[in-house]
Design a protein around this motif. Structure first.
Motif, short mmCIF file in Angstrom:
data_model
loop_
_atom_site.label_atom_id
_atom_site.label_comp_id
_atom_site.label_asym_id
_atom_site.label_seq_id
_atom_site.Cartn_x
_atom_site.Cartn_y
_atom_site.Cartn_z
N GLN A 40 0.83 -1.21 0.00
CA GLN A 40 0.00 0.00 0.00
C GLN A 40 0.86 1.26 0.00
OE1 GLN A 40 -2.46 -0.47 3.48
NE2 GLN A 40 -4.02 -1.67 2.39
N THR A 41 1.95 1.22 0.76
CA THR A 41 2.86 2.36 0.82
C THR A 41 3.49 2.63 -0.54
OG1 THR A 41 3.34 1.90 3.15
CG2 THR A 41 4.92 3.28 1.96
N ILE A 42 3.95 1.57 -1.18
CA ILE A 42 4.56 1.71 -2.50
C ILE A 42 3.54 2.18 -3.53
CG2 ILE A 42 5.47 0.33 -4.43
CD1 ILE A 42 7.18 -1.14 -2.44
N ASP A 43 2.35 1.63 -3.50
CA ASP A 43 1.31 2.03 -4.46
C ASP A 43 0.97 3.51 -4.32
OD1 ASP A 43 1.24 -0.56 -5.38
OD2 ASP A 43 -0.59 -1.11 -4.30
N ALA A 44 0.88 3.98 -3.08
CA ALA A 44 0.55 5.39 -2.85
C ALA A 44 1.68 6.29 -3.33
CB ALA A 44 0.29 5.62 -1.36
N PHE A 45 2.93 5.87 -3.11
CA PHE A 45 4.07 6.66 -3.58
C PHE A 45 4.12 6.69 -5.10
CE2 PHE A 45 8.56 6.75 -4.94
CZ PHE A 45 8.90 8.03 -4.49
N LYS A 46 3.89 5.54 -5.73
CA LYS A 46 3.95 5.47 -7.20
C LYS A 46 2.83 6.28 -7.85
CE LYS A 46 5.03 2.06 -9.77
NZ LYS A 46 6.18 2.72 -10.45
N ALA A 47 1.72 6.42 -7.17
CA ALA A 47 0.64 7.25 -7.71
C ALA A 47 1.09 8.70 -7.81
CB ALA A 47 -0.60 7.16 -6.81
N PHE A 265 7.34 12.07 1.06
CA PHE A 265 5.97 11.59 0.94
C PHE A 265 5.49 10.98 2.25
CE2 PHE A 265 3.19 7.90 0.17
CZ PHE A 265 2.05 8.59 -0.24
N LEU A 266 6.32 10.13 2.88
CA LEU A 266 5.89 9.45 4.10
C LEU A 266 5.62 10.41 5.25
CD1 LEU A 266 7.93 6.14 4.41
CD2 LEU A 266 5.64 6.49 3.53
N ILE A 267 6.38 11.51 5.35
CA ILE A 267 6.18 12.43 6.46
C ILE A 267 5.25 13.58 6.11
CG2 ILE A 267 8.39 11.81 7.52
CD1 ILE A 267 9.54 14.46 6.50
N SER A 268 4.78 13.63 4.86
CA SER A 268 3.78 14.63 4.48
C SER A 268 2.44 14.26 5.11
CB SER A 268 3.63 14.70 2.96
OG SER A 268 3.02 13.51 2.48
N LYS A 269 1.53 15.20 5.17
CA LYS A 269 0.21 14.90 5.75
C LYS A 269 -0.49 13.81 4.93
CE LYS A 269 -3.69 17.15 7.96
NZ LYS A 269 -4.87 16.66 7.28
N GLU A 270 -0.30 13.85 3.60
CA GLU A 270 -0.89 12.82 2.74
C GLU A 270 -0.34 11.44 3.08
OE1 GLU A 270 -1.09 11.61 -2.02
OE2 GLU A 270 -0.09 13.46 -1.39
N GLY A 271 0.97 11.34 3.25
CA GLY A 271 1.58 10.07 3.60
C GLY A 271 1.17 9.60 4.98
N GLN A 272 1.01 10.53 5.89
CA GLN A 272 0.60 10.19 7.25
C GLN A 272 -0.86 9.73 7.31
OE1 GLN A 272 2.67 10.54 10.50
NE2 GLN A 272 3.70 9.72 8.69
N GLU A 273 -1.67 10.26 6.42
CA GLU A 273 -3.06 9.79 6.35
C GLU A 273 -3.14 8.34 5.87
OE1 GLU A 273 -4.68 12.91 3.97
OE2 GLU A 273 -5.17 14.17 5.70
N LEU A 274 -2.11 7.91 5.12
CA LEU A 274 -2.04 6.50 4.73
C LEU A 274 -1.83 5.63 5.97
CD1 LEU A 274 -1.81 4.21 2.64
CD2 LEU A 274 0.64 4.77 2.46
#
Length: 326
Positions: A40-47, A265-274
């Protein structure tokens, strides 16, 4: 007039799009996340960065470290980015000069102490350790000290710091914050507490009723309760310990630009919502907590010094082993 107002906005967006489009190439992630979470983490980053070909290797943190060590020894480290269990492990890699600082990472939204102050590693979650109890238990603990009471005698199970990284961090946190330090663990031993195995074993015993009380990471009993298991989870009033599943860039990365984008990406609010969608407490203070958790302000996280815990690791394990005869 409307077009005149829109054009500057579009122009302002172009650099951001260009930056995203300009980040490409291969990126290898080594992670201890569960496979589903990692995908899921990879898919969100690749998007967000479709031109980056990111792959991952998943295993427990000790095995990830062993793999890395062998690759370092051979002079052929494959990983670009690490996303593993705890900050103590990251401190060890930082001490060995294996990590690359990300000086421009934006951590302005986070409280001081959440991330490495030198920006070598960054917290992505707060996986806390508290108390679980079976609903048939007549005594309901609210504090760590409660586990030393006669009502709990012989009914407490917990992971061993000798086999669980989270349990080792928990022990370092409690002994550094509770009055008396290691005497607390001596009191647990005197109360016939059992230490061994991991968090999964604790969950099985408490939910199954073999033991009435357990020391365990938060999400396991909370998820099981939602499925109907006879288990409750308590955030003790003194506070909880936490592992932060930090992310870091290896100094030997072959794609530092994409690696920095992954961290951002991981520490952005979007990444944190993941992280929230995956059912964890996000490290970002503006992201709400998953269902089944109390409000964020009701959870007190105890102070923890990762560098000190790394320096004290051998001594802490020896002290615990001496107390519990392991």
């Amino acid at each position: 007039m409307l077009i005149k107002r829109i054009l500057p906005l579009l122009a302002a967006l172009v650099p951001a799009f260009a930056q995203a489009e300009g980040i490409s190439g291969d990126l290898v992630l080594y992670t201890s996340q569960p496979n589903t979470d990692a995908q899921q983490t990879i898919d969100a980053f690749k998007a967000k960065y479709p031109e980056v070909n990111i792959t991952f290797v998943r295993d427990g943190t000790p095995k990830i470290l062993a793999k890395l060590s062998a690759e370092f020894e051979a002079g052929q480290p494959r990983a670009d980015v690490l996303l593993i269990a705890d900050s103590v492990t990251m401190e060890g890699l930082k001490k060995d000069d294996r990590l690359l600082a990300h000086d421009k990472a934006d951590i302005s939204a986070y409280a001081k102490g959440t991330h490495d102050p030198q920006k070598f590693w960054f917290a992505t979650k707060l996986i806390t350790t508290g108390i679980a109890y079976n609903t048939k238990a007549t005594f309901k603990p609210t504090s760590w000290v409660d586990l030393t009471r006669p009502e709990v005698k012989g009914q407490l199970v917990m992971p061993s710091p000798l086999t669980s990284g989270a349990a080792l961090i928990h022990a370092a946190t409690l002994t550094g914050n509770l009055e008396g330090g290691w005497k607390y663990y001596e009191d647990l031993k005197d109360n016939d507490a059992t230490a061994g195995g991991g968090n999964g074993d604790v969950l099985k015993q408490v939910a199954g009723g073999q033991k009435l009380y357990g020391v365990i990471v938060d999400y396991m009993p909370i998820r099981e309760k939602a499925k109907g298991a006879p288990i409750e989870f308590v955030f003790p009033q003194e506070g909880v310990s936490a592992v932060s599943e930090p992310v870091a860039i290896l100094k030997t990365t072959k794609n530092p630009e994409a690696a920095r984008a992954f961290v951002d990406f991981l520490i952005s609010k979007e990444g944190q919502e993941l992280a929230l969608k995956q059912g964890y407490i996000a490290a970002h203070p503006a992201v709400p907590l998953p269902a089944g958790y109390p409000p964020r302000e009701q959870i007190k996280v105890m102070g923890f010094d990762a560098a000190k815990a790394l320096a004290d690791e051998t001594a802490n394990k020896a002290t615990f082993a001496d107390i519990f005869g392991q």
